[in-house]
Structure formats: C-alpha cells, structure tokens
Design an enzyme around this catalytic site. Sequence first.
Site, PDB file in Angstrom:
ATOM      1  N   SER A   1      -2.857  -7.550   3.176  1.00  0.00           N
ATOM      2  CA  SER A   1      -3.062  -7.398   4.619  1.00  0.00           C
ATOM      3  C   SER A   1      -3.495  -8.731   5.229  1.00  0.00           C
ATOM      4  O   SER A   1      -3.074  -9.083   6.332  1.00  0.00           O
ATOM      5  CB  SER A   1      -4.148  -6.356   4.898  1.00  0.00           C
ATOM      6  OG  SER A   1      -3.804  -5.115   4.356  1.00  0.00           O
TER       7      SER A   1
ATOM      8  N   LYS B   1     -17.185  -6.045   8.262  1.00  0.00           N
ATOM      9  CA  LYS B   1     -16.031  -6.830   7.791  1.00  0.00           C
ATOM     10  C   LYS B   1     -15.179  -7.385   8.949  1.00  0.00           C
ATOM     11  O   LYS B   1     -14.224  -8.101   8.698  1.00  0.00           O
ATOM     12  CB  LYS B   1     -15.139  -5.944   6.901  1.00  0.00           C
ATOM     13  CG  LYS B   1     -15.379  -6.160   5.406  1.00  0.00           C
ATOM     14  CD  LYS B   1     -14.298  -5.482   4.591  1.00  0.00           C
ATOM     15  CE  LYS B   1     -14.062  -6.154   3.261  1.00  0.00           C
ATOM     16  NZ  LYS B   1     -12.928  -5.548   2.546  1.00  0.00           N
TER      17      LYS B   1
ATOM     18  N   HIS C   1       0.851  -1.202   0.000  1.00  0.00           N
ATOM     19  CA  HIS C   1       0.000   0.000   0.000  1.00  0.00           C
ATOM     20  C   HIS C   1       0.889   1.255   0.000  1.00  0.00           C
ATOM     21  O   HIS C   1       0.633   2.213  -0.728  1.00  0.00           O
ATOM     22  CB  HIS C   1      -0.865   0.071   1.276  1.00  0.00           C
ATOM     23  CG  HIS C   1      -1.934  -0.956   1.410  1.00  0.00           C
ATOM     24  ND1 HIS C   1      -2.074  -1.724   2.543  1.00  0.00           N
ATOM     25  CD2 HIS C   1      -2.940  -1.325   0.575  1.00  0.00           C
ATOM     26  CE1 HIS C   1      -3.128  -2.517   2.415  1.00  0.00           C
ATOM     27  NE2 HIS C   1      -3.666  -2.309   1.224  1.00  0.00           N
TER      28      HIS C   1
ATOM     29  N   ARG D   1      -2.234  -6.018  -8.296  1.00  0.00           N
ATOM     30  CA  ARG D   1      -1.146  -6.957  -8.034  1.00  0.00           C
ATOM     31  C   ARG D   1      -1.086  -8.047  -9.083  1.00  0.00           C
ATOM     32  O   ARG D   1      -0.036  -8.392  -9.575  1.00  0.00           O
ATOM     33  CB  ARG D   1      -1.339  -7.622  -6.664  1.00  0.00           C
ATOM     34  CG  ARG D   1      -0.966  -6.744  -5.519  1.00  0.00           C
ATOM     35  CD  ARG D   1      -1.540  -7.276  -4.245  1.00  0.00           C
ATOM     36  NE  ARG D   1      -3.001  -7.182  -4.281  1.00  0.00           N
ATOM     37  CZ  ARG D   1      -3.789  -7.353  -3.253  1.00  0.00           C
ATOM     38  NH1 ARG D   1      -3.285  -7.685  -2.094  1.00  0.00           N
ATOM     39  NH2 ARG D   1      -5.096  -7.210  -3.362  1.00  0.00           N
TER      40      ARG D   1
HETATM   41  N1  COD Z   1       0.682  -3.846  -4.135  1.00  0.00           N
HETATM   42  C1  COD Z   1      -0.097  -2.968  -4.815  1.00  0.00           C
HETATM   43  N2  COD Z   1      -1.375  -2.663  -4.495  1.00  0.00           N
HETATM   44  C2  COD Z   1      -1.890  -3.263  -3.423  1.00  0.00           C
HETATM   45  C3  COD Z   1      -1.163  -4.178  -2.637  1.00  0.00           C
HETATM   46  C4  COD Z   1       0.181  -4.478  -3.045  1.00  0.00           C
HETATM   47  N3  COD Z   1       0.920  -5.371  -2.393  1.00  0.00           N
HETATM   48  N4  COD Z   1      -1.958  -4.628  -1.639  1.00  0.00           N
HETATM   49  C5  COD Z   1      -3.151  -4.005  -1.809  1.00  0.00           C
HETATM   50  N5  COD Z   1      -3.115  -3.191  -2.879  1.00  0.00           N
HETATM   51  C6  COD Z   1      -4.176  -2.340  -3.419  1.00  0.00           C
HETATM   52  C7  COD Z   1      -5.465  -3.131  -3.640  1.00  0.00           C
HETATM   53  O1  COD Z   1      -5.471  -3.763  -4.899  1.00  0.00           O
HETATM   54  C8  COD Z   1      -6.471  -1.994  -3.575  1.00  0.00           C
HETATM   55  O2  COD Z   1      -6.504  -1.315  -4.804  1.00  0.00           O
HETATM   56  C9  COD Z   1      -5.879  -1.035  -2.533  1.00  0.00           C
HETATM   57  O3  COD Z   1      -4.488  -1.360  -2.467  1.00  0.00           O
HETATM   58  C10 COD Z   1      -6.495  -1.161  -1.140  1.00  0.00           C
HETATM   59  O4  COD Z   1      -6.481  -2.513  -0.755  1.00  0.00           O
HETATM   60  P1  COD Z   1      -7.298  -3.028   0.514  1.00  0.00           P
HETATM   61  O5  COD Z   1      -7.323  -4.520   0.443  1.00  0.00           O
HETATM   62  O6  COD Z   1      -6.781  -2.393   1.750  1.00  0.00           O
HETATM   63  O7  COD Z   1      -8.758  -2.408   0.311  1.00  0.00           O
HETATM   64  P2  COD Z   1     -10.056  -3.019  -0.355  1.00  0.00           P
HETATM   65  O8  COD Z   1      -9.775  -3.573  -1.707  1.00  0.00           O
HETATM   66  O9  COD Z   1     -10.689  -3.904   0.652  1.00  0.00           O
HETATM   67  O10 COD Z   1     -10.959  -1.698  -0.546  1.00  0.00           O
HETATM   68  C11 COD Z   1     -12.254  -1.816  -1.037  1.00  0.00           C
HETATM   69  C12 COD Z   1     -13.039  -0.507  -0.912  1.00  0.00           C
HETATM   70  C13 COD Z   1     -13.068  -0.028   0.513  1.00  0.00           C
HETATM   71  C14 COD Z   1     -12.394   0.562  -1.759  1.00  0.00           C
HETATM   72  C15 COD Z   1     -14.457  -0.847  -1.438  1.00  0.00           C
HETATM   73  O11 COD Z   1     -15.012  -1.914  -0.700  1.00  0.00           O
HETATM   74  C16 COD Z   1     -15.404   0.346  -1.372  1.00  0.00           C
HETATM   75  O12 COD Z   1     -15.311   1.272  -2.135  1.00  0.00           O
HETATM   76  N6  COD Z   1     -16.355   0.301  -0.428  1.00  0.00           N
HETATM   77  C17 COD Z   1     -17.288   1.386  -0.192  1.00  0.00           C
HETATM   78  C18 COD Z   1     -18.705   0.993  -0.657  1.00  0.00           C
HETATM   79  C19 COD Z   1     -18.860   1.214  -2.144  1.00  0.00           C
HETATM   80  O13 COD Z   1     -18.721   2.311  -2.664  1.00  0.00           O
HETATM   81  N7  COD Z   1     -19.192   0.115  -2.842  1.00  0.00           N
HETATM   82  C20 COD Z   1     -19.435   0.127  -4.258  1.00  0.00           C
HETATM   83  C21 COD Z   1     -18.164  -0.127  -5.055  1.00  0.00           C
HETATM   84  S1  COD Z   1     -18.548  -0.214  -6.771  1.00  0.00           S
END
Ligand code: COD
Length: 162
Positions: free
Chosen positions: A128, A41, A17, A90
Amino acid sequence: MRTAVYPGSFDPVTLGHYDIIERTAKMVDKLIIGVLNNKAKCPLFSAQERVNMLKEVTASLPNVEIQSFEGLLIDFVRGSHADIVVRGLRAITDFEYELQMAQTNRVIAPEIDTIFLTTNLKYSYLSSSIVKEIAEYEGDISEFLHPVIAARVREKLEERRR
Ligand code: COD
C-alpha cells in the site's frame, strides 16, 4: 464452522491483499477482514473508508465480512469467534515481523493459530505504501489496485492538494 480473520491496515486494499482474501475465502467457512483503526499511524483513508472500499471489492465473495477494530488483534479475533489469523508473506523482509507477531499472539492466545499464505508472484513487490507514493507523484497505479480503489486514491490525493 471455521472462521478466520485477515487483519491489516489496508490503506488502501491492493490486488496483493485481494489475492490473499480470495484464496483464503475458498478455504474457510467465514473470513472476517479486520481493518485496524489506528489514528496514530496517520492513514490516508479513515477506517470507515477502508471498510467501505473492502466491502466494494469483496461484494462477490459471499463468505467475506469486513469490520474495523481497535486495540489488540487477539481480542478482536476472540470476539469474532475465530480461531485462525491469516497473514500474507511477500519476502524474507516480511518474515521477521510476521513471525514475531504470530509467536507473541500465540503466547497471549494459544487457542488461536496464525497461518501464512505466500504472495502471488505477480504481486510480490506490491505494498500500500509504494502505491501511495506512486500516486502522490501522479504516477499510474492502475496495475496495482482494483479500478474503484485506484479512483478513490486519486480523489483523496486531489482533495488533500486543494
Ligand atoms: N501479497 C501478499 N500479501 C500481502 C501483500 C502482497 N502484495 N501486501 C500486503 N500483504 C499482507 C501483509 O504481509 C500482511 O500480512 C497483510 O497483507 C496486511 O498488510 P497491511 O500492510 O495492510 O497490514 P499491517 O501489516 O500493517 O497490519 C498489522 C496489524 C494491523 C495486523 C497489526 O499492527 C496488529 O495486529 N495491530 C493490532 C495491535 C496488536 O494486536 N498488536 C500486537 C501484535 S503482536
């Protein structure tokens, strides 16, 4: 002024991140990291704890701001006066979910675009959830997290075991 939002769960923020944060911060005037407050969650850390941890690791990046949000991402992006959503990719497994989310958001809010940064190869395997699983079994997580965050994860799991 170009403002982007990097949304996520960040439970906890990993070096993967952080790499996306650092690279995006160089491309925009202001980067808002949006921490989803989704109690359903069952996150390891509360939204406030995740916000605080992100504040600590991004303290040296002057154009980065951390906020938590509830509800629709698009409402948060609009409320933040941003017009870009940043996501990290990723592997092909991320692609399907990310594409669906970006396309849906674009139907709801055509003025907001999603851009994708490919992962730094070093962190392409990192998530994570994997880090939390390793920590649960008392494995070494120091390669994956900022030292401050690694310490918080260990403390939190220790608290839960008591
Ligand atoms: N290298 C590069 N990128 C990474 C890595 C890594 N090692 N690890 C994670 N990422 C990226 C992920 O691909 C993602 O893009 C971002 O970092 C955040 O990752 P996470 O896992 O912390 O977060 P998510 O994917 O769980 O987040 C999801 C949201 C919170 C963005 C999503 O659920 C959301 O928008 N919710 C709100 C409700 C909503 O609007 N829903 C409708 C969506 S259409």
